[in-house]
Design a protein around this motif. Structure first.
Motif, short mmCIF file in Angstrom:
data_model
loop_
_atom_site.label_atom_id
_atom_site.label_comp_id
_atom_site.label_asym_id
_atom_site.label_seq_id
_atom_site.Cartn_x
_atom_site.Cartn_y
_atom_site.Cartn_z
N ALA A 85 10.70 -5.56 -19.07
CA ALA A 85 10.40 -6.76 -18.28
C ALA A 85 9.33 -7.58 -18.98
O ALA A 85 8.41 -7.04 -19.59
N LEU A 86 9.43 -8.91 -18.85
CA LEU A 86 8.56 -9.79 -19.61
C LEU A 86 7.61 -10.62 -18.77
O LEU A 86 6.67 -11.21 -19.30
N THR A 87 7.82 -10.69 -17.45
CA THR A 87 6.97 -11.51 -16.60
C THR A 87 6.46 -10.71 -15.40
O THR A 87 7.02 -9.66 -15.06
N ALA A 88 5.43 -11.24 -14.76
CA ALA A 88 4.85 -10.58 -13.59
C ALA A 88 5.89 -10.39 -12.49
O ALA A 88 5.90 -9.36 -11.81
N GLU A 89 6.76 -11.38 -12.31
CA GLU A 89 7.78 -11.28 -11.26
C GLU A 89 8.68 -10.08 -11.46
O GLU A 89 9.08 -9.41 -10.50
N ASP A 90 9.03 -9.79 -12.71
CA ASP A 90 9.91 -8.66 -13.01
C ASP A 90 9.16 -7.33 -12.99
O ASP A 90 9.75 -6.28 -12.72
N LEU A 91 7.86 -7.39 -13.26
CA LEU A 91 7.06 -6.16 -13.36
C LEU A 91 6.45 -5.71 -12.04
O LEU A 91 6.26 -4.51 -11.82
N MET A 92 6.17 -6.64 -11.17
CA MET A 92 5.32 -6.35 -10.01
C MET A 92 6.00 -5.45 -8.98
O MET A 92 7.22 -5.37 -8.89
N SER A 93 5.15 -4.79 -8.20
CA SER A 93 5.59 -4.06 -7.01
C SER A 93 5.53 -5.04 -5.84
O SER A 93 4.51 -5.69 -5.63
N ALA A 94 6.61 -5.14 -5.09
CA ALA A 94 6.66 -6.09 -3.98
C ALA A 94 7.45 -5.47 -2.82
O ALA A 94 8.36 -4.68 -3.06
N PRO A 95 7.12 -5.82 -1.58
CA PRO A 95 5.99 -6.67 -1.21
C PRO A 95 4.66 -5.98 -1.49
O PRO A 95 4.59 -4.76 -1.56
N ALA A 96 3.62 -6.78 -1.63
CA ALA A 96 2.31 -6.23 -1.94
C ALA A 96 1.72 -5.49 -0.75
O ALA A 96 1.92 -5.89 0.40
N VAL A 97 1.01 -4.41 -1.03
CA VAL A 97 0.23 -3.72 0.01
C VAL A 97 -1.12 -4.43 0.05
O VAL A 97 -1.87 -4.42 -0.91
N THR A 98 -1.42 -5.08 1.17
CA THR A 98 -2.64 -5.86 1.31
C THR A 98 -3.41 -5.40 2.55
O THR A 98 -2.91 -4.58 3.34
N VAL A 99 -4.60 -5.95 2.71
CA VAL A 99 -5.41 -5.65 3.89
C VAL A 99 -6.02 -6.95 4.41
O VAL A 99 -6.45 -7.79 3.60
N PRO A 100 -6.03 -7.17 5.72
CA PRO A 100 -6.64 -8.39 6.26
C PRO A 100 -8.16 -8.39 6.05
O PRO A 100 -8.80 -7.34 6.06
N ALA A 101 -8.71 -9.57 5.88
CA ALA A 101 -10.15 -9.68 5.64
C ALA A 101 -10.96 -9.18 6.83
O ALA A 101 -12.10 -8.73 6.67
N ASP A 102 -10.38 -9.23 8.05
CA ASP A 102 -11.11 -8.80 9.23
C ASP A 102 -10.82 -7.36 9.64
O ASP A 102 -11.25 -6.91 10.71
N ALA A 103 -10.10 -6.61 8.79
CA ALA A 103 -9.87 -5.18 9.07
C ALA A 103 -11.17 -4.41 8.88
O ALA A 103 -12.05 -4.81 8.11
N THR A 104 -11.32 -3.31 9.59
CA THR A 104 -12.50 -2.48 9.40
C THR A 104 -12.37 -1.71 8.09
O THR A 104 -11.28 -1.55 7.53
N LEU A 105 -13.50 -1.21 7.61
CA LEU A 105 -13.48 -0.42 6.38
C LEU A 105 -12.65 0.85 6.56
O LEU A 105 -11.98 1.30 5.63
N ALA A 106 -12.70 1.42 7.75
CA ALA A 106 -11.90 2.61 8.01
C ALA A 106 -10.41 2.30 7.93
O ALA A 106 -9.63 3.09 7.38
N GLN A 107 -10.00 1.15 8.46
CA GLN A 107 -8.59 0.76 8.37
C GLN A 107 -8.18 0.55 6.93
O GLN A 107 -7.08 0.96 6.52
N ALA A 108 -9.05 -0.07 6.13
CA ALA A 108 -8.74 -0.28 4.71
C ALA A 108 -8.61 1.05 3.99
O ALA A 108 -7.71 1.23 3.16
N ALA A 109 -9.47 1.99 4.32
CA ALA A 109 -9.41 3.31 3.68
C ALA A 109 -8.09 4.01 4.01
O ALA A 109 -7.48 4.65 3.15
N ARG A 110 -7.63 3.89 5.26
CA ARG A 110 -6.37 4.52 5.64
C ARG A 110 -5.19 3.88 4.91
O ARG A 110 -4.26 4.57 4.47
N ILE A 111 -5.21 2.55 4.77
CA ILE A 111 -4.13 1.86 4.04
C ILE A 111 -4.11 2.32 2.59
O ILE A 111 -3.05 2.60 2.02
N MET A 112 -5.29 2.41 1.97
CA MET A 112 -5.37 2.89 0.58
C MET A 112 -4.80 4.28 0.45
O MET A 112 -4.05 4.59 -0.49
#
Length: 217
Positions: A85-112
């Motif tokens: 693969a030659l571009t980010a679109e072909d290489l990337m994992s999608a959909p992205a695993v993200t976290v909301p800015a207003d999530a607690t640190l504990a919630q972020a740790a569980r998602i990780m």
């Protein structure tokens, strides 16, 4: 609500390197080296996060290289889909695993933990990239001073849930371990108090050394 809960926006890094869908392989590698990171968010439009490209996504292409004398590359029969693969679109994992800015640190740790990743793109309410949060960012909360933790426990847990004369408690904190010592009339409140104390940012553990409050004669 007892205690003050830190959220992801308190701990995240706001300056983030990201790439677009069409970013070429070499640019991705260069940015990873420059920013000393192992993964980059992939964005489109108004910084909406659509995927993540990591070192693990890049390695299959490197695996195609062969040390044949004629310099020809050879694809292994079971080569991953991202190999070549030659571009980010072909290489990337999608959909992205993200976290909301207003999530607690504990919630972020569980998602990780569930996703098995070391860092997460942080997004606002519209899915736009707002920052990045790493494991080390989540652990910084445990650097809080013991006296700061003790003051919060006294103010937001003991004075509200266990005020005198129902309890006569002393709060001590050592290396993040909170110990509540003294007398308590209603011991049924101990599990509730323990849960609230553990919710205070920076608390490693909680212990009790209690005796019942003696009724007045």
């Amino acid at each position: 609500m007892y205690g003050s809960t830190y959220i992801v926006s308190d701990a995240m890094t706001q300056t983030v390197a990201a790439v677009g869908r069409r970013a070429p392989f070499k640019e991705i590698v260069r940015l990873m080296q420059e920013w000393q990171v192992s993964a980059l968010p992939v964005t489109e439009g108004e910084d909406r996060v659509v995927g993540v490209v990591s070192e693990a996504d890049l390695l299959p292409t490197e695996a195609l290289r062969d040390d044949q004398p004629d310099g020809r590359a050879r694809r292994e029969p079971a080569a991953p889909a991202t190999a070549g693969a030659l571009t980010a679109e072909d290489l990337m994992s999608a959909p992205a695993v993200t976290v909301p800015a207003d999530a607690t640190l504990a919630q972020a740790a569980r998602i990780m933990a569930r996703a098995g990743v070391k860092r997460l793109p942080v997004v606002d309410g519209h899915g736009r990239l707002a920052g990045i949060v790493s494991r080390s960012d989540l652990l910084k909360v445990f650097l809080r001073a013991d006296e700061d933790i003790a003051e919060e426990v006294r103010r937001d847990v003991v004075s509200i849930l266990l005020p005198p004369p129902a309890s006569i408690l002393r709060v001590e904190v050592s290396d993040g371990v909170v110990t509540l010592t003294g007398r308590l009339r209603d011991t049924a409140l101990v599990p509730v108090a323990a849960r609230l104390v553990r919710a205070v940012e920076g608390v490693v553990d909680v212990a009790f050394d209690l005796a019942p409050v003696r009724p007045r004669a």
